[in-house]
Write an enzyme that holds these catalytic residues in place. Structure first.
Site: not given
Ligand code: GLU
Length: 433
Positions: A115
């Site tokens: 993240k």
């Molecule tokens: N931001 C989204 C999540 O928290 C998608 C993450 C992604 O597709 O890598 O799951």
């Protein structure tokens, strides 16, 4: 935000990280997971903090703080979004990266968890400021990004445009084109048809599967959706299309309530209307036959059968959980319920479908995009949606069956399945990953 060790376990003053840690420890203890594995998985493998200097429109330079965290690469490249938010911290990203590890593991896809984010108010930036900020951030995290290392995606207040800026910058740096280095790209530029709606489609699938299990008729169900960004808006739309009545939607301008049903398609027109302005807002939507309630969180407490909290973390907590009327809570946002809030919901006999199961449609959809990029071959939208719905339904039913069998909550059941897959692979590969 300070880290502490309590009874040999890592704890944090940061709500998101501490929630992630406490949920993990609870499940790990129940599984009798080896203490060594518990310690390994309590920390991210890597965290990169960057400064992001941006030349603002008036010529002065402002330096933003940015982060990228890789919690685990045990199962494959780390995967997870990049958020732009005024209060994002490195500790938030650590907690959210950990959640991504469990989300990818439970989703049955070949990724670890990551993240990232930039601490900024995205609604106060012009497009050019946002572009410069995204490109500089991209350049600074470039050394750890790549299709086989770490694959970012959109998250709060980011979308296809930000992904293109970041990817374009990194491609120029590495000297070759590499579309699989991130996902959530625009459909016309190596994105995947279906990705925009994917998280909402996954949430709607969980809702419909739960109705099936409980023998509930979707056309008799009243649904409230808190948050009307990408996740909430498509969840509301798809459930409405499945026959349910959406009684409340909300965003930072307030909650819009109509017990006879919200015209969700019309609400989308409000978003389009404002898309060129900064922020996507429902302001004025009360004109469409709705009662307007003061805050985005009022949607959490309206009379309904199913509640989808799709905005931010921590909103269902020790002070608010007893006001939730819905019998079923399906988490669209990451960490919308605190551990204290969940105890209150559980004691009241409510069923909570946890975030990393319910909102996994986004990252599962990202996996489909990545797979298409690596192959250089695009699937049809129908194919994409079919695979997504079937994987989401399969995962949902597995977690449900285990929870029923062992008489545990769905969150606990999901954690156990997710941790098991990761810890088995860490044990198989050895600790020096
Ligand atoms: N931001 C989204 C999540 O928290 C998608 C993450 C992604 O597709 O890598 O799951």
């Amino acid at each position: 935000m300070a880290d502490r060790i309590v009874d040999g376990r890592r704890r944090s003053d940061n709500l998101i990280l501490d929630t992630a840690l406490r949920d993990f420890y609870g499940a790990a203890d129940e599984m009798h997971l080896d203490e060594g594995l518990i310690s390994i998985l309590s920390y991210p493998e890597r965290r990169v903090d960057v400064s992001v200097p941006v030349e603002m429109e008036d010529g002065h330079v402002k330096v933003f703080k940015g982060y990228r965290v890789q919690h685990s690469t045990a199962l494959g490249p780390s995967k997870g979004g990049i958020r732009y938010s005024a209060d994002v911290t490195g500790a938030d990203c650590e907690g959210l990266a950990m959640l991504m590890t469990w989300k990818c593991s439970l989703g049955g896809i070949p990724y670890g968890g990551g993240k990232g984010g930039i601490c900024c108010d995205p609604t106060a930036l012009t497009m050019r400021e946002k572009e410069r900020m995204s490109r500089t951030f991209g350049a600074r995290i470039a050394p750890i990004i790549g299709r086989w290392n770490d694959v970012p995606a959109p998250d709060m207040y980011t979308g296809g445009q930000e992904m293109v800026w970041i990817m374009d910058t990194i491609c120029k740096m590495v000297g070759h084109f590499e579309p699989a280095m991130l996902t959530g790209k625009p459909v016309d530029y190596w994105g995947a048809k279906g990705r925009t709606e994917a998280t909402g489609r996954g949430l709607a699938t969980c809702g419909l599967e739960l109705m099936k299990l409980k023998g509930l008729d979707p056309s008799k169900m009243k649904i409230a959706v808190q948050g009307f960004g990408n996740v909430g808006s498509y969840t509301a739309l798809l459930l409405k299309q499945a026959g349910a009545t959406i009684v409340a939607i909300s965003d930072t301008t307030g909650t819009y309530y109509n017990p006879n049903g919200i015209n969700v398609e019309k609400a989308f027109e409000y978003l389009d209307r404002d898309a060129k302005k900064r922020g996507r807002k429902l302001s004025g939507f009360e004109k469409e036959g709705c009662e307007k309630l003061d805050s985005v969180n009022d949607a959490l407490f309206v009379d309904c059968d199913f509640l989808f909290p799709c905005a931010v973390q921590g909103v269902i907590n020790e002070n608010s959980a007893n006001k939730v009327k819905a019998k079923y809570v399906i988490e669209g946002a990451n960490s919308p319920t605190t551990p204290e809030g969940e105890i209150i919901l559980n004691d009241a006999g409510k069923i909570v479908v946890p975030d990393f199961l319910a909102n996994a449609g986004g990252v599962i959809g990202s996996y489909f995009e990545w797979a298409q990029n690596l192959q250089g071959f695009s699937w049809t939208e129908e194919d994409y949606n079919k695979r997504l719905v079937s994987l989401m339904a399969e995962n949902f039913n597995k977690v449900w069956a285990y929870a029923m069998d062992k008489k545990v909550t769905m969150r606990r059941s999901a954690y156990i399945a997710a941790i098991k897959r990761v810890s088995d692979i860490v044990a198989l590969r050895g600790v020096y990953l």
